[in-house]
Design a protein around this motif. Sequence first.
Motif, mmCIF file in Angstrom:
data_model
loop_
_atom_site.group_PDB
_atom_site.id
_atom_site.type_symbol
_atom_site.label_atom_id
_atom_site.label_comp_id
_atom_site.label_asym_id
_atom_site.label_seq_id
_atom_site.Cartn_x
_atom_site.Cartn_y
_atom_site.Cartn_z
ATOM 1 N N ASP A 112 -1.580 -57.899 15.536
ATOM 2 C CA ASP A 112 -3.020 -57.651 15.613
ATOM 3 C C ASP A 112 -3.805 -58.878 15.141
ATOM 4 N N HIS A 113 -3.299 -59.519 14.104
ATOM 5 C CA HIS A 113 -3.961 -60.710 13.562
ATOM 6 C C HIS A 113 -4.006 -61.837 14.590
ATOM 7 N N ILE A 114 -2.876 -62.157 15.177
ATOM 8 C CA ILE A 114 -2.843 -63.312 16.093
ATOM 9 C C ILE A 114 -3.582 -63.006 17.392
ATOM 10 N N VAL A 115 -3.549 -61.752 17.836
ATOM 11 C CA VAL A 115 -4.297 -61.376 19.038
ATOM 12 C C VAL A 115 -5.801 -61.561 18.810
ATOM 13 N N VAL A 172 0.579 -60.917 23.718
ATOM 14 C CA VAL A 172 1.874 -60.918 23.020
ATOM 15 C C VAL A 172 2.896 -60.168 23.860
ATOM 16 N N ILE A 173 4.077 -60.774 24.013
ATOM 17 C CA ILE A 173 5.179 -60.132 24.741
ATOM 18 C C ILE A 173 6.305 -59.825 23.762
ATOM 19 N N LEU A 174 6.680 -58.558 23.666
ATOM 20 C CA LEU A 174 7.862 -58.159 22.891
ATOM 21 C C LEU A 174 9.084 -58.304 23.798
ATOM 22 N N THR A 185 -0.828 -56.436 23.941
ATOM 23 C CA THR A 185 0.600 -56.505 23.591
ATOM 24 C C THR A 185 1.407 -55.753 24.637
ATOM 25 N N TYR A 186 2.508 -56.366 25.061
ATOM 26 C CA TYR A 186 3.321 -55.826 26.157
ATOM 27 C C TYR A 186 4.802 -55.894 25.789
ATOM 28 N N VAL A 187 5.584 -54.988 26.371
ATOM 29 C CA VAL A 187 7.043 -55.001 26.177
ATOM 30 C C VAL A 187 7.704 -55.397 27.489
ATOM 31 N N LEU A 188 8.639 -56.326 27.409
ATOM 32 C CA LEU A 188 9.466 -56.679 28.567
ATOM 33 C C LEU A 188 10.482 -55.548 28.722
ATOM 34 N N SER A 189 10.189 -54.597 29.598
ATOM 35 C CA SER A 189 10.914 -53.322 29.588
ATOM 36 C C SER A 189 12.191 -53.321 30.421
#
Length: 367
Positions: free
Chosen positions: A217-220, A227-229, A253-257
């Motif tokens: 949250d801070h860096i966004v 951000v990609i998880l 923020t997103y997840v590489l699913s």
Amino acid sequence: MGTKNKILISGYYGFDNSGDDAILRAIVNDLNNNIENVEITVLSKNPSYTEKVYKINAVNRFNIKAVIETIKSCDLFISGGGSLLQDVTSTRSLLYYISLMRMAKFFNKKVMVYANGVGPINGRMNRIWTRRILNKVDLITLRDEDSRIFLEELKVDNENIYVTADPVFTLNPTKPDKVINILKKESIPENKPLVGVSLRNWRDSDNLVVNMAKAIDHIVEKQNVNVILIPMHYPEDLEISNKVLDKVNNNSTYVLSNKYSVEDIMGIIKKLEMIIAMRLHSLIYAASQGIPMVGIVYDPKIEGFLKSVDMDYMCPAEGIEHQNLIEKIDIVWSNREKLKKNLAKLDEHMKKEALKNTYMAKELLEK
């Protein structure tokens, strides 16, 4: 054509772990490119998958009869790479890898420990058994200086011990157009700079999830990024990535699913401005692509690697505090262009060191 040079490789292969898959990809590529008339067989948990993906022979690592027969027919037995010789995971896994090397020596085979990270080994008998086999093998290459120091402490007196580099440094990422298509498929926009996060389950993981979400949250908010998880090991890493996604208070923020190849993950990491990561090979992927990093340390090998690439920005996984993590992230972000240049220079050196593993394997095979 001449007689085939038969090489058998043992490691943590066929377990859906991107780091170990990358090691195998690199070793296979380097051996094929540098040794004529080579026939490679791998001990794998999933032999059919390994054969299909790597275009080599594979044997079920748990089929003892098949393993023995394959050892008997090989010219060179390779143990590695990766962190095979340690008892943090379990004593059973350590004894498995030791037993294979002992079997190979029993059948008078040449044995090479290939670019291993060794330790920690805490059990008294585990240390004795490891020392005994390492004193008998023909050649040991290590991926880091910490492993060499550990072997000294273990009183291994084998004369053929060399520090090289992780094989993964010789790999090349997927081409940019394919990476763009992957991001589109995953609905990850490229309208802002990208920051990667790669986590694994560990002790105190609930605290890790909460504090990582706060750091994201801070860096966004502060740097206006997406951000990609990035999961490295399926399905465990996907689970903790989704837990973090549930905790963040932003829409960036997103997840590489989906599951991707080693080269694809490397290509995605190459597009990042920086990465915050736990798993060793997510950090190695980043270093090889000149991407600055903050390490989350759950194992001495993480700290050792970060120091070896002059990226001394890290936080402990256990008891992690988001303020400490944010401080490290801000430093790396502010200095990222300088850090990228430093890593690019280092990568050329590490590639040369990584190829030494193959050259030494070739020399041993030809003796």
